[in-house]
Motif scaffolding. Structure first.
Motif, mmCIF file in Angstrom:
data_model
loop_
_atom_site.group_PDB
_atom_site.id
_atom_site.type_symbol
_atom_site.label_atom_id
_atom_site.label_comp_id
_atom_site.label_asym_id
_atom_site.label_seq_id
_atom_site.Cartn_x
_atom_site.Cartn_y
_atom_site.Cartn_z
ATOM 1 N N ALA A 246 -1.827 3.762 13.760
ATOM 2 C CA ALA A 246 -0.924 3.634 14.906
ATOM 3 C C ALA A 246 -0.144 4.914 15.173
ATOM 4 O O ALA A 246 0.321 5.141 16.294
ATOM 5 N N GLN A 247 -0.020 5.766 14.168
ATOM 6 C CA GLN A 247 0.740 7.009 14.315
ATOM 7 C C GLN A 247 -0.157 8.224 14.563
ATOM 8 O O GLN A 247 0.339 9.352 14.605
ATOM 9 N N VAL A 248 -1.450 8.014 14.720
ATOM 10 C CA VAL A 248 -2.365 9.123 15.037
ATOM 11 C C VAL A 248 -2.276 9.390 16.540
ATOM 12 O O VAL A 248 -2.654 8.539 17.346
ATOM 13 N N PRO A 249 -1.776 10.572 16.940
ATOM 14 C CA PRO A 249 -1.485 10.822 18.351
ATOM 15 C C PRO A 249 -2.679 11.363 19.134
ATOM 16 O O PRO A 249 -2.619 12.447 19.725
ATOM 17 N N ARG A 250 -3.770 10.608 19.151
ATOM 18 C CA ARG A 250 -4.946 11.007 19.927
ATOM 19 C C ARG A 250 -5.456 9.808 20.717
ATOM 20 O O ARG A 250 -5.580 8.709 20.169
ATOM 21 N N ALA A 251 -5.781 10.051 21.975
ATOM 22 C CA ALA A 251 -6.355 8.989 22.805
ATOM 23 C C ALA A 251 -7.863 8.938 22.663
ATOM 24 O O ALA A 251 -8.475 7.878 22.812
ATOM 25 N N THR A 252 -8.487 10.087 22.389
ATOM 26 C CA THR A 252 -9.939 10.154 22.265
ATOM 27 C C THR A 252 -10.305 11.006 21.059
ATOM 28 O O THR A 252 -9.495 11.796 20.558
ATOM 29 N N ALA A 253 -11.534 10.862 20.608
ATOM 30 C CA ALA A 253 -12.054 11.676 19.503
ATOM 31 C C ALA A 253 -13.567 11.653 19.568
ATOM 32 O O ALA A 253 -14.167 10.641 19.944
ATOM 33 N N GLY A 254 -14.179 12.786 19.200
ATOM 34 C CA GLY A 254 -15.633 12.859 19.188
ATOM 35 C C GLY A 254 -16.234 12.663 17.816
ATOM 36 O O GLY A 254 -17.348 12.147 17.679
ATOM 37 N N PHE A 255 -15.493 13.084 16.778
ATOM 38 C CA PHE A 255 -15.997 12.988 15.403
ATOM 39 C C PHE A 255 -14.847 12.583 14.500
ATOM 40 O O PHE A 255 -13.829 13.282 14.403
ATOM 41 N N VAL A 256 -15.002 11.428 13.862
ATOM 42 C CA VAL A 256 -13.951 10.844 13.034
ATOM 43 C C VAL A 256 -14.517 10.605 11.640
ATOM 44 O O VAL A 256 -15.621 10.067 11.494
ATOM 45 N N VAL A 257 -13.761 10.979 10.609
ATOM 46 C CA VAL A 257 -14.207 10.841 9.226
ATOM 47 C C VAL A 257 -13.232 9.941 8.472
ATOM 48 O O VAL A 257 -12.019 10.150 8.512
ATOM 49 N N ASP A 258 -13.777 8.946 7.789
ATOM 50 C CA ASP A 258 -12.986 8.029 6.966
ATOM 51 C C ASP A 258 -13.266 8.336 5.507
ATOM 52 O O ASP A 258 -14.318 7.966 4.961
ATOM 53 N N LEU A 259 -12.333 9.022 4.856
ATOM 54 C CA LEU A 259 -12.489 9.375 3.442
ATOM 55 C C LEU A 259 -12.112 8.183 2.571
ATOM 56 O O LEU A 259 -11.072 7.560 2.779
#
Length: 257
Positions: free
Chosen positions: A26-39
């Motif tokens: 909820a605190q990630v200030p991005r509306a869009t993203a092309g590449f997201v990594v879940d560590l």
């Protein structure tokens, strides 16, 4: 070789475990993203949140546990999941979001890894981290006391150092601020109502207790868990409805490159 993580046991408390990931995202200030990594994606519960938040993104989940990766693939067949060690992370391209929910506390000297993670972000990318900050809570103090007091003390000598107390938030800020446009740090203490001391033991068997119980087998493991539960009973007293409250402090960081 350490025993693998148990995805089914981990997911017994899925709602409570997912809430910090939801609060972090909820605190990630991005509306869009092309590449997201879940560590440290675990069984994919946090990855699912990322896929819902960024439906057009390429989502990559990474974990060291084959059982967790298998569970994540079943849960999110459209995402990509791979076995990987966070401490030696390589990415095929700069990431718009690197999400690390409840994983870096298991990485030795994880604070030194933060500058590298920031370097793997695209401009405007976000590093979002959540770590348990609960080693001084009674549930964890009792683990160490039980380990040191029993006939298994030699076997469990290394377990007491599997995690170390988190540095002060100022140390994280000083590492991140020179590499970030903004840094947000905060603590939240969750108070989870659970069905008695046995439920606390079940919760922790899939996470914090693993370094203590994995080296033990059979009767010895059962005895350790019995003595551990007896210690917990002195601290986690039934509330008016019979439940106990597990206080769980967590530390959050969000840095924008």
């Amino acid at each position: 070789m350490p025993a693998d993580w148990n995805a089914s046991l981990y997911l017994k408390f899925e709602d409570q475990r997912t809430r910090p990931a939801r609060d972090l995202l909820a605190q990630v200030p991005r509306a869009t993203a092309g590449f997201v990594v879940d560590l440290g994606c675990g069984p994919g519960n946090s990855t699912e949140l990322l896929a819902e938040r960024f439906p057009d993104a390429q989502v990559l989940g990474l974990d060291t546990s084959p059982d967790m990766i298998a569970a994540a693939r079943r849960r999110l067949p459209a995402a990509r999941f791979e076995l990987a060690d966070v401490s030696a992370l390589e990415l095929p391209q700069p990431a718009d979001v690197i999400f690390a929910n409840a994983v870096l506390q298991w990485v030795p000297d994880h604070a030194a890894l933060l500058p590298r993670l920031m370097s793997l972000l695209a401009p405007g990318g976000v590093l979002a981290v959540q770590m348990p900050d609960n080693l001084e809570e009674p549930a964890h103090v009792a683990m160490r006391e039980t380990a040191m007091a029993g006939p298994w003390a030699d076997k469990l000598a290394a377990a007491t150092g599997a995690r170390t107390v988190l540095p002060d938030p100022t140390a994280y800020y000083d590492l991140l601020a020179p590499r970030a446009r903004s840094v947000d740090l905060w603590h939240t203490v969750y108070n989870h109502p659970l069905d008695g001391v046995p439920a606390i033991v079940e919760w922790l068997k899939s996470t914090g207790l693993r370094p203590f119980v994995d080296p033990l087998e059979g009767d010895e493991r059962a005895q350790f868990l019995e003595e551990y539960a007896a210690r917990l009973a002195d601290f986690y007293l039934p509330r008016v409805d019979g439940k106990v409250l597990l206080a769980f402090p967590r530390f959050f960081m969000v840095a924008v490159k």
